[in-house]
Design an enzyme around this catalytic site. Structure first.
Site, mmCIF file in Angstrom:
data_model
loop_
_atom_site.group_PDB
_atom_site.id
_atom_site.type_symbol
_atom_site.label_atom_id
_atom_site.label_comp_id
_atom_site.label_asym_id
_atom_site.label_seq_id
_atom_site.Cartn_x
_atom_site.Cartn_y
_atom_site.Cartn_z
ATOM 1 N N CYS A 71 23.166 39.645 48.468
ATOM 2 C CA CYS A 71 24.480 39.442 47.867
ATOM 3 C C CYS A 71 25.604 39.215 48.863
ATOM 4 O O CYS A 71 26.308 40.137 49.249
ATOM 5 C CB CYS A 71 24.831 40.601 46.967
ATOM 6 S SG CYS A 71 24.251 42.185 47.489
ATOM 7 N N GLY A 91 20.985 31.977 62.257
ATOM 8 C CA GLY A 91 19.895 31.370 61.502
ATOM 9 C C GLY A 91 20.388 30.247 60.603
ATOM 10 O O GLY A 91 19.728 29.213 60.454
ATOM 11 N N ALA A 105 19.396 36.476 65.899
ATOM 12 C CA ALA A 105 19.316 37.672 66.743
ATOM 13 C C ALA A 105 19.512 38.972 65.974
ATOM 14 O O ALA A 105 18.922 39.998 66.310
ATOM 15 C CB ALA A 105 20.364 37.574 67.847
ATOM 16 N N HIS A 106 20.338 38.931 64.925
ATOM 17 C CA HIS A 106 20.674 40.223 64.304
ATOM 18 C C HIS A 106 19.520 40.820 63.512
ATOM 19 O O HIS A 106 19.588 41.965 63.072
ATOM 20 C CB HIS A 106 21.973 40.147 63.489
ATOM 21 C CG HIS A 106 21.935 39.325 62.245
ATOM 22 N ND1 HIS A 106 21.780 39.879 60.997
ATOM 23 C CD2 HIS A 106 22.035 37.999 62.053
ATOM 24 C CE1 HIS A 106 21.817 38.924 60.084
ATOM 25 N NE2 HIS A 106 21.965 37.769 60.701
HETATM 26 N N1 PLP Z 1 17.081 32.777 56.928
HETATM 27 C C1 PLP Z 1 16.676 33.972 56.490
HETATM 28 C C2 PLP Z 1 15.287 34.116 55.974
HETATM 29 C C3 PLP Z 1 17.538 35.075 56.500
HETATM 30 O O1 PLP Z 1 17.119 36.244 56.049
HETATM 31 C C4 PLP Z 1 18.847 34.891 56.999
HETATM 32 C C5 PLP Z 1 19.817 35.996 57.021
HETATM 33 O O2 PLP Z 1 19.667 37.017 56.430
HETATM 34 C C6 PLP Z 1 19.228 33.627 57.461
HETATM 35 C C7 PLP Z 1 18.317 32.589 57.411
HETATM 36 C C8 PLP Z 1 20.608 33.357 57.985
HETATM 37 O O3 PLP Z 1 20.748 33.843 59.293
HETATM 38 P P1 PLP Z 1 22.215 34.129 59.878
HETATM 39 O O4 PLP Z 1 22.755 35.286 59.129
HETATM 40 O O5 PLP Z 1 21.969 34.440 61.339
HETATM 41 O O6 PLP Z 1 23.004 32.896 59.713
#
Ligand code: PLP
Length: 347
Positions: A288, A49, A166-167
């Site tokens: 955190c 993300g 994906a996670h």
């Molecule tokens: N955006 C949101 C709203 C998230 O909750 C997260 C991760 O928790 C991310 C972006 C970042 O995603 P990633 O951990 O796959 O980089």
């Protein structure tokens, strides 16, 4: 994923093993596309993300960007303070303030999350997108938390670009995607071997992509009404044992699986440690990272300044059982019996 890990082919190679890898890659792309309602061509795989968000922001080409004040840090840290649109006390983007910023800052791109990762509050994305487009800005939606629970197709949201990870749907960490509306000409941020149709260079993380595809193929099998019912029981029990605690965002539409609980006078780490001792894993308000706990910028943006260090975030999922809820409530009751006397003395 294990099968893909055992194979040596690179999807860019034309020999047999390479073609097998290419097939796996394109099958996963089809799975993600089908699950989200986009064309395969409009899915660009990224390392998660965070990277999808950065790739989207890069489409502003250095011109101003406006985002909501409650975005994930992968958006927020890339944008100056002045470009942040405030939220209401309920944790929803303030559309009037967004419009003011659109006039003032004339951004090239507006980024609004689909649902908050801290409060679960669902944002007025379609309205924000219409406003942004009316002012000539591109629209990006971070739908990382919404995937599997809400529609995420760019056309449905009125967006140009949508980030996924994906996670959050039971897939592996370290893989995500940026969805594009049909016809969007994406400029690569990471250039290299021309992968992903020159939109994201670098040899593809095939095992991760395969895992993302399989997880996406299983979307729609979770029983969200049942999870929401468990969440309701949990919220009622938490409040009963701790009448001073507040569940944030309850007046806004929320995702069915998150609780953001503020207990004035009780720091998040105290709560976290007490629950952890009984085998219950909850987070501080903010995710955190690297173990550091900072006051939640989301709760601060909602006007809960004083209590932003006293928030925990409880996430439920497909594996949560009524017994888990009963266990948490029992531990919470004992914890609050011990601590309410202490808070009373402190005050
Ligand atoms: N955006 C949101 C709203 C998230 O909750 C997260 C991760 O928790 C991310 C972006 C970042 O995603 P990633 O951990 O796959 O980089």
């Amino acid at each position: 994923m294990a099968e893909a890990m055992g194979e040596t082919g690179n999807p860019s190679s034309v020999h047999g093993p390479g073609r097998v890898a290419r097939q796996r890659l394109e099958e996963a792309r089809r799975q993600v596309a089908a699950a989200t309602g986009v064309r395969s061509d409009d899915v660009v795989f990224t390392s998660g993300g965070t990277e999808a968000n950065q790739l989207a922001l890069a489409q502003a080409m250095g011109r101003p960007v406006v985002v909501s004040a409650i975005e994930h840090s992968s958006i927020l840290d890339a944008v100056p303070q002045a470009g942040r649109a405030p939220v209401t006390r309920d944790g929803m983007l303030d559309l009037a303030e967004l419009e003011r910023l659109l006039v003032e800052a004339r951004p090239a791109l507006v980024s609004v999350m689909l649902a908050s990762n801290e409060t679960g509050v669902i944002q007025p994305v379609a309205e924000a997108a219409a406003l942004a487009h009316a002012h000539g800005a591109l629209v990006h939606v971070d739908a990382v938390q919404g995937l599997g629970k809400l529609a995420v197709a760019p056309e449905w949201l009125g967006a140009d670009l949508v980030s996924l990870s994906a996670h959050k749907i039971g897939g592996p960490p370290g893989i995500g995607a940026l969805l594009m509306r049909p016809g969007f000409a994406l400029t690569a941020r990471q250039v290299g071997g021309g992968q992903e149709q020159f939109r994201r260079g670098g040899t593809e993380n095939l095992p991760g992509i395969v895992g993302f595809g399989v997880a996406a193929g299983r979307l729609g099998t979770d029983d969200w009404p049942a999870i929401a019912a468990l969440r309701g029981t949990l919220e009622a029990g938490l409040r009963e044992a701790s009448p001073t605690s507040i569940v944030t965002g309850t007046r806004a539409p929320r995702l069915p699986n998150l609780i953001s609980l503020v207990t004035p006078g009780l720091r998040a780490e105290t709560q976290l440690m007490a629950l952890d001792l009984d085998g219950i894993a909850v987070s501080a308000g903010a995710a955190c990272s690297s173990g550091r706990m900072t006051a939640s910028h989301v709760l601060k943006a909602m006007g809960l300044d004083q209590d932003a260090e006293c928030a925990i975030r409880i996430s439920l999922g497909w594996s949560t059982t009524p017994d888990d809820i009963a266990h948490l409530l029992e531990v919470w009751r004992r914890f609050r019996q011990r601590t309410s006397a202490r808070i009373g003395t402190l005050r």
